[in-house]
Scaffold this motif. Sequence first.
Motif, PDB file in Angstrom:
ATOM      1  N   ILE A 238      33.442   7.574   9.715  1.00  0.00           N
ATOM      2  CA  ILE A 238      33.393   9.027   9.684  1.00  0.00           C
ATOM      3  C   ILE A 238      32.057   9.387   9.847  1.00  0.00           C
ATOM      4  N   GLU A 239      31.110   8.864   9.124  1.00  0.00           N
ATOM      5  CA  GLU A 239      29.580   9.393   9.241  1.00  0.00           C
ATOM      6  C   GLU A 239      29.377   9.423  10.568  1.00  0.00           C
ATOM      7  N   ASP A 240      29.708   8.236  11.429  1.00  0.00           N
ATOM      8  CA  ASP A 240      29.237   8.183  12.891  1.00  0.00           C
ATOM      9  C   ASP A 240      29.780   9.225  13.570  1.00  0.00           C
ATOM     10  N   ILE A 241      30.997   9.420  13.389  1.00  0.00           N
ATOM     11  CA  ILE A 241      31.691  10.355  14.359  1.00  0.00           C
ATOM     12  C   ILE A 241      31.278  12.024  14.317  1.00  0.00           C
ATOM     13  N   PHE A 242      30.485  12.230  13.122  1.00  0.00           N
ATOM     14  CA  PHE A 242      30.068  13.593  12.696  1.00  0.00           C
ATOM     15  C   PHE A 242      28.478  13.299  12.716  1.00  0.00           C
ATOM     16  N   CYS A 243      27.947  12.269  13.214  1.00  0.00           N
ATOM     17  CA  CYS A 243      26.324  12.297  13.314  1.00  0.00           C
ATOM     18  C   CYS A 243      25.901  12.521  11.934  1.00  0.00           C
ATOM     19  N   GLY A 244      26.574  12.132  10.766  1.00  0.00           N
ATOM     20  CA  GLY A 244      25.795  12.561   9.414  1.00  0.00           C
ATOM     21  C   GLY A 244      26.029  13.941   9.032  1.00  0.00           C
ATOM     22  N   LYS A 245      26.525  14.773   9.722  1.00  0.00           N
ATOM     23  CA  LYS A 245      26.515  16.343   9.486  1.00  0.00           C
ATOM     24  C   LYS A 245      27.557  16.583   8.604  1.00  0.00           C
ATOM     25  N   GLY A 246      27.149  17.154   7.358  1.00  0.00           N
ATOM     26  CA  GLY A 246      28.186  17.640   6.553  1.00  0.00           C
ATOM     27  C   GLY A 246      28.381  16.485   5.534  1.00  0.00           C
ATOM     28  N   ILE A 247      27.943  15.344   5.711  1.00  0.00           N
ATOM     29  CA  ILE A 247      28.365  14.077   4.779  1.00  0.00           C
ATOM     30  C   ILE A 247      27.337  14.255   3.479  1.00  0.00           C
ATOM     31  N   THR A 248      27.983  14.044   2.553  1.00  0.00           N
ATOM     32  CA  THR A 248      26.958  13.708   1.336  1.00  0.00           C
ATOM     33  C   THR A 248      26.753  12.455   0.731  1.00  0.00           C
ATOM     34  N   GLU A 249      27.585  11.547   1.301  1.00  0.00           N
ATOM     35  CA  GLU A 249      27.675  10.208   1.128  1.00  0.00           C
ATOM     36  C   GLU A 249      28.330   9.361   1.758  1.00  0.00           C
TER      37      GLU A 249
END
Length: 390
Positions: A238-249
């Motif tokens: 998931i982090e990769d798919i969204f380039c880390g945007k909007g991810i807290t951990e």
Amino acid sequence: MINRVIWIVLDSVGMGEMPDAEKYGDVGANTIGNISKVLGGLTLPNLEKLGLGNVDTIKGVEKVENPIGCYARLEETSNGKDTTTGHWEMAGVVSKKPFPTYPNGFPLDVVEAFERAIGRKIIGNKPASGTAIIDELGEEHIKTGQPIVYTSADSVFQIAAHEDVIPLEELYKMCEIARHILTGEHAVARVIARPFIGNMSNFTRTPNRRDFSLVPPHDTLLDVLKNNGLNVMAVGKIEDIFCGKGITEAIHTKDNMDGMDQTLNYLKQDKKGLIFTNLVDFDMKWGHRNDPEAYGKGLEAFDVRLGEVLAQMKDTDTLIITADHGCDPTTPGTDHTREYVPLIAYGKELKSNVNLGTRKSFADIGQTVAEIFSIPSIKNGESFLKEILR
């Protein structure tokens, strides 16, 4: 009041051809339906009681009179059938223009720019199965140190390298370089690191895969959640798919079972917000490799672990299960398939046995999650919260 959403994406578990499947060469595709026929039936008691069999015909998964969940099938509004397109749409980004694909390999100017930037020549540069190409070119790669570059029917630039020849950090750096080169008309959805180990008789891909996606063109549900003080806990890619945007951990995982372990660990932490999990084995290990038997066993193994999630959920939790596209292992090709995807929603705050029919966009999930947390609405999708909330 709902304090937490557990959102699990069964990567590639499609549920029947969409009306425009012919345009994609996918007439007759039905990932879970066709697998169930090949295996003579699937045993999925937890998904069955949630209402999966009420969405469409799956051999072995009965349509039950009073399922405990709400259920639907979702149509994809975006043009495409890949991971990035599917996940982005769920979170509010509709992609009208499909990402570029390269059935004849990447053009010379792209290859030369990449070779200059990494200081090495490449080998490969053609569409291929990831396991087949390392069997074909792995020995040459070890002798020359030249990375293997290949693609597929999806919009991907994949770089395979032996971990003893090109260390992981160097491989990831190569992917970052490729990501910077692949812009404009060559803005592929994902650059993927595909490390492997072993020798000629036994090359094996490792769990150290990394995806380097495009940055979403505008804020997604994840950004809105984070900007409003909520946790966004990403499991798997998931982090990769969204380039880390909007991810807290975020936690990257080695397989489906690790993905379920990490999801259950997050469940124990009781943080308000979203646990967003992708289970990639269905797609990567079984769909693309045309292995319906292993795919079916993987679905049954997930169903067992789903029982643990159901047992651990609090009254203020909501569970969402869906998919991002199809990858029917019973069809002749090895590519993704343009399919509807299932939707299951369950929680003590939700009604049971609500048939939501066929929804027009994956973004309906994201819009519903936004409404659950009373945050600003996202750009696309229609919430179904009022139909399922008690």
